[in-house]
Write a protein that holds these residues in place. Structure first.
Motif, PDB file in Angstrom:
ATOM      1  N   VAL A  22       0.831  -1.208   0.000  1.00  0.00           N
ATOM      2  CA  VAL A  22       0.000   0.000   0.000  1.00  0.00           C
ATOM      3  C   VAL A  22       0.860   1.250   0.000  1.00  0.00           C
ATOM      4  O   VAL A  22       0.616   2.204  -0.709  1.00  0.00           O
ATOM      5  N   GLN A  23       1.870   1.222   0.882  1.00  0.00           N
ATOM      6  CA  GLN A  23       2.779   2.360   0.891  1.00  0.00           C
ATOM      7  C   GLN A  23       4.123   1.914   1.440  1.00  0.00           C
ATOM      8  O   GLN A  23       4.222   0.952   2.189  1.00  0.00           O
ATOM      9  N   SER A  26       5.741   7.383   2.746  1.00  0.00           N
ATOM     10  CA  SER A  26       4.599   8.260   2.959  1.00  0.00           C
ATOM     11  C   SER A  26       3.779   8.250   1.690  1.00  0.00           C
ATOM     12  O   SER A  26       4.308   8.431   0.591  1.00  0.00           O
ATOM     13  N   GLN A  27       2.481   8.021   1.829  1.00  0.00           N
ATOM     14  CA  GLN A  27       1.620   7.971   0.649  1.00  0.00           C
ATOM     15  C   GLN A  27       1.664   9.290  -0.114  1.00  0.00           C
ATOM     16  O   GLN A  27       1.706   9.317  -1.343  1.00  0.00           O
ATOM     17  N   ILE A  28       1.685  10.403   0.618  1.00  0.00           N
ATOM     18  CA  ILE A  28       1.718  11.714  -0.041  1.00  0.00           C
ATOM     19  C   ILE A  28       3.081  11.934  -0.699  1.00  0.00           C
ATOM     20  O   ILE A  28       3.171  12.443  -1.818  1.00  0.00           O
ATOM     21  N   GLY A  29       4.143  11.511  -0.023  1.00  0.00           N
ATOM     22  CA  GLY A  29       5.478  11.637  -0.599  1.00  0.00           C
ATOM     23  C   GLY A  29       5.607  10.851  -1.895  1.00  0.00           C
ATOM     24  O   GLY A  29       6.186  11.329  -2.885  1.00  0.00           O
ATOM     25  N   ARG A 284     -13.868  22.575   4.170  1.00  0.00           N
ATOM     26  CA  ARG A 284     -12.867  21.666   4.732  1.00  0.00           C
ATOM     27  C   ARG A 284     -13.467  20.278   4.917  1.00  0.00           C
ATOM     28  O   ARG A 284     -14.637  20.155   5.260  1.00  0.00           O
ATOM     29  N   GLY A 285     -12.649  19.253   4.781  1.00  0.00           N
ATOM     30  CA  GLY A 285     -13.110  17.887   4.979  1.00  0.00           C
ATOM     31  C   GLY A 285     -12.555  16.987   3.897  1.00  0.00           C
ATOM     32  O   GLY A 285     -11.731  17.425   3.080  1.00  0.00           O
ATOM     33  N   VAL A 286     -12.975  15.740   3.925  1.00  0.00           N
ATOM     34  CA  VAL A 286     -12.522  14.781   2.913  1.00  0.00           C
ATOM     35  C   VAL A 286     -13.722  14.006   2.383  1.00  0.00           C
ATOM     36  O   VAL A 286     -14.484  13.424   3.163  1.00  0.00           O
ATOM     37  N   ARG A 288     -15.516  10.899   0.622  1.00  0.00           N
ATOM     38  CA  ARG A 288     -15.250   9.455   0.622  1.00  0.00           C
ATOM     39  C   ARG A 288     -16.337   8.748  -0.165  1.00  0.00           C
ATOM     40  O   ARG A 288     -17.471   9.246  -0.253  1.00  0.00           O
ATOM     41  N   THR A 307     -11.226  11.250  -2.141  1.00  0.00           N
ATOM     42  CA  THR A 307      -9.941  11.263  -1.446  1.00  0.00           C
ATOM     43  C   THR A 307      -9.503  12.685  -1.200  1.00  0.00           C
ATOM     44  O   THR A 307     -10.117  13.637  -1.681  1.00  0.00           O
ATOM     45  N   PHE A 308      -8.445  12.827  -0.444  1.00  0.00           N
ATOM     46  CA  PHE A 308      -7.680  14.067  -0.402  1.00  0.00           C
ATOM     47  C   PHE A 308      -6.719  14.021  -1.574  1.00  0.00           C
ATOM     48  O   PHE A 308      -6.060  13.009  -1.799  1.00  0.00           O
TER      49      PHE A 308
ATOM     50  N   GLY B  38      -1.011   7.086   9.011  1.00  0.00           N
ATOM     51  CA  GLY B  38      -0.326   7.702   7.878  1.00  0.00           C
ATOM     52  C   GLY B  38      -0.580   9.199   7.844  1.00  0.00           C
ATOM     53  O   GLY B  38      -1.118   9.777   8.797  1.00  0.00           O
ATOM     54  N   ASP B  39      -0.214   9.834   6.716  1.00  0.00           N
ATOM     55  CA  ASP B  39      -0.290  11.293   6.594  1.00  0.00           C
ATOM     56  C   ASP B  39      -1.702  11.797   6.853  1.00  0.00           C
ATOM     57  O   ASP B  39      -2.626  11.466   6.111  1.00  0.00           O
ATOM     58  N   VAL B  41      -4.638  14.509   6.775  1.00  0.00           N
ATOM     59  CA  VAL B  41      -4.958  15.617   5.870  1.00  0.00           C
ATOM     60  C   VAL B  41      -6.152  16.438   6.357  1.00  0.00           C
ATOM     61  O   VAL B  41      -6.445  17.498   5.823  1.00  0.00           O
ATOM     62  N   PHE B  42      -6.847  15.946   7.373  1.00  0.00           N
ATOM     63  CA  PHE B  42      -7.993  16.684   7.918  1.00  0.00           C
ATOM     64  C   PHE B  42      -8.249  16.201   9.330  1.00  0.00           C
ATOM     65  O   PHE B  42      -8.239  15.002   9.594  1.00  0.00           O
ATOM     66  N   GLU B  44     -10.920  17.030  12.649  1.00  0.00           N
ATOM     67  CA  GLU B  44     -12.080  17.740  13.175  1.00  0.00           C
ATOM     68  C   GLU B  44     -12.055  17.580  14.687  1.00  0.00           C
ATOM     69  O   GLU B  44     -12.071  16.459  15.191  1.00  0.00           O
ATOM     70  N   GLU B  62      -8.457  12.246   9.710  1.00  0.00           N
ATOM     71  CA  GLU B  62      -8.557  11.629   8.381  1.00  0.00           C
ATOM     72  C   GLU B  62      -7.201  11.617   7.707  1.00  0.00           C
ATOM     73  O   GLU B  62      -6.540  12.648   7.570  1.00  0.00           O
ATOM     74  N   SER B  63      -6.794  10.438   7.283  1.00  0.00           N
ATOM     75  CA  SER B  63      -5.589  10.313   6.465  1.00  0.00           C
ATOM     76  C   SER B  63      -6.047  10.328   5.011  1.00  0.00           C
ATOM     77  O   SER B  63      -7.240  10.461   4.721  1.00  0.00           O
ATOM     78  N   VAL B  64      -5.108  10.206   4.095  1.00  0.00           N
ATOM     79  CA  VAL B  64      -5.484  10.116   2.691  1.00  0.00           C
ATOM     80  C   VAL B  64      -6.454   8.946   2.500  1.00  0.00           C
ATOM     81  O   VAL B  64      -7.436   9.050   1.784  1.00  0.00           O
ATOM     82  N   LYS B  65      -6.171   7.854   3.220  1.00  0.00           N
ATOM     83  CA  LYS B  65      -6.928   6.615   3.020  1.00  0.00           C
ATOM     84  C   LYS B  65      -8.298   6.605   3.680  1.00  0.00           C
ATOM     85  O   LYS B  65      -9.245   6.109   3.094  1.00  0.00           O
TER      86      LYS B  65
END
Lengths: 356, 132
Positions: A22-23, A26-29, A284-286, A288, A307-308, B38-39, B41-42, B44, B62-65
């Motif tokens: 999966v990673q 870092s997933q973002i990296g 703001r938020g993510v 899904r 996703t973000f 993990g990283d 990103v949000f 609350e 919340e992570s990316v996943k």
């Protein structure tokens, strides 16, 4: 490849029966490495099937919603849906035209068994033989520097041939199949190679500065690139016109009878009730998958992938909404309504934001 | 290896609790938890004034996943949510025990001692048992 992924410190998950990384760090990296330089993914779980026979082209004209008649230059690839009789998407796949009696399809791992059974069922009357290439591993090397780095895995004459490939084309080079394709919205190669060669190739790529990337980054990259994921964004209960895949349905030439054609013609004539759009979250938020989407005065829909987005530093999604949905919607996130803008995917292409 | 400061109390769901000088409690997630997620990103966090019951989800990280709830280990009234995390959620990754705290809580005197939370040594054992 599993011992290598472990050695590199990957976090492993089960994905359709495959132990997949999966990673790594870092997933973002990893995501940024692909947008800015180059990354390598192990996509050996993808199912590679060679289709051989004198009438293989006619077989694929029946099997696929896109028209393999468009493939005239050996090596050229075509993205297509494979539909069931009611026009639902059994799978999305890439097919390469290698010779008049030899095509190669790359299908999803999660649908492998069903795809192979479906193909075999229809192949018999065309005398087409299927052989799954479990002997091959598959690496995707993606990013603005990917082709130049990956070419260094090849002998000089092969490297020159690989670098000369046009987009969406591939060719066999000393036992490796190198194609200028991908699932990230960046330039790059997908390479099918003998399984034993995959680990040394990976190490060489790492030594050239190509980052090891996992399925997590692959998902954020493909979503930014506006590319569908089978099982999330479409499946056998949805048809291509409500999956942002109408562009892959070749209703011309009118005489080509492909599986699912009649229901799709009817939908094309009356218009699809739903559409798959991109969403950019303004609050703001993510976002899904499975969150409810509210289109004012029109109706409701649902997020299919969310996703973000690391490149955009905000959340994005694909959502199936009523066809009349306008330029803005609300998404229900943990009981709150958040505002989102409706856009046409892709969100990112070649490292650049397309959403304004 | 996860960092587990000796002066904090811990929960099985990977929150930590610190007693501040004025007696209020500060709550966050552990280094192990941030690493597993993990990283981020949000984030609350709860608003000041919210009255919460032990075991109730109070924050979302919340992570990316994926999104994960963070539970309050104690009853009480929230005195502050960490305002910094709205703009810099990754602080939870970089400083899980410092600037990455999630919320502060006023609880009954003695509530922390009565809650039966783990010491650092006990939490380290839990991590070992979980294979992390």
């Amino acid at each position: 490849m599993f011992p290598l992924h472990q050695e590199l410190g990957a976090r492993i998950v089960d994905f359709g029966g495959w132990d997949m990384p999966v990673q790594y760090s870092s997933q973002i990296g990893e995501h940024h490495a692909v947008r800015r330089a180059a990354g390598v993914f192990d996509v050996s779980h993808m199912c590679v099937v060679d289709l051989r026979g004198a009438r293989v082209r006619a077989f694929l004209e029946l099997l696929l919603a896109n028209d393999v008649g468009r493939l005239r230059t050996p090596g050229k690839a075509l993205y297509s849906c494979m539909l069931n009789e009611p026009g639902g998407v059994l799978d999305d796949l890439i097919v390469y035209y290698l010779a008049e009696s030899w095509f190669r399809a790359v299908v999803n791992a999660g649908t492998r068994d069903r795809d192979l059974a479906w193909m075999r069922r229809h192949a018999a009357s065309f005398g087409v033989e299927l052989s799954e290439r479990t002997d091959l591993a598959m690496l995707a090397i993606q990013g603005p520097e990917a082709r130049a780095k990956a070419a260094q895995l090849l002998a000089p004459e092969d490297a020159a041939a690989a670098l000369a490939l046009g987009s969406f084309s591939g060719r066999e080079l000393s036992g490796w199949f190198v194609a200028r394709t991908g699932y990230t919205g960046e330039d790059g190669f997908e390479v099918m190679l003998p399984a034993a060669a995959a680990i040394p190739a990976w190490r060489k790529l790492n030594s050239l500065g190509v980052a090891s990337c996992g399925l997590g980054a692959r998902d954020t990259l493909r979503l930014e690139a506006g590319m569908n994921l089978y099982g999330n964004d479409m499946d056998e209960s949805t048809q291509p016109f409500e999956s942002n895949l109408g562009w892959t349905v070749a209703l011309e030439p009118a005489g080509r009878a492909f599986i699912g054609r009649a229901p799709l013609e009817a939908i094309a004539a009356r218009g699809s009730r739903a559409k798959l759009v991109g969403l950019v979250l303004e609050d703001r938020g993510v976002l899904r998958s499975h969150q409810k989407v509210l289109a004012p005065a029109v109706g409701e829909g649902e997020i299919t992938s969310g996703t973000f987005a690391p490149t955009l530093e905000r959340s994005i999604a694909l959502a199936r909404v009523p066809a009349a949905t306008g330029a803005s919607v609300q998404v229900e996130v943990r009981g709150k309504l958040l505002n989102a803008r409706v856009v046409k995917p892709p969100f990112v292409r070649f490292g650049k934001s397309l959403i304004g | 290896m996860s960092n587990v400061p000796a002066d904090l109390k811990y929960t099985k769901s990977h929150e930590w609790v610190r007693t501040l000088a004025d007696g209020t409690l500060e709550i966050g997630i552990t280094d192990h938890a941030q690493h597993a997620l993990g990283d981020l990103v949000f984030v609350e966090v709860p608003d000041a004034g919210r009255v919460v019951k032990a075991g109730e989800p109070c924050a979302v990280v919340e992570s990316v996943k994926a999104a994960s709830d963070v539970y309050t280990p104690l009853d009480g009234e929230v005195t502050a949510g960490n305002p910094r995390l709205a703009d810099v959620p990754e602080t939870v990754n970089s400083e899980p025990y410092g600037a990455g705290w999630l919320w502060r809580l006023r609880s009954r005197p003695g509530a922390l001692a009565a809650a039966g939370l783990m010491s650092a040594a006990e939490y380290e054992k839990l991590l070992e048992a979980e294979g992390g």
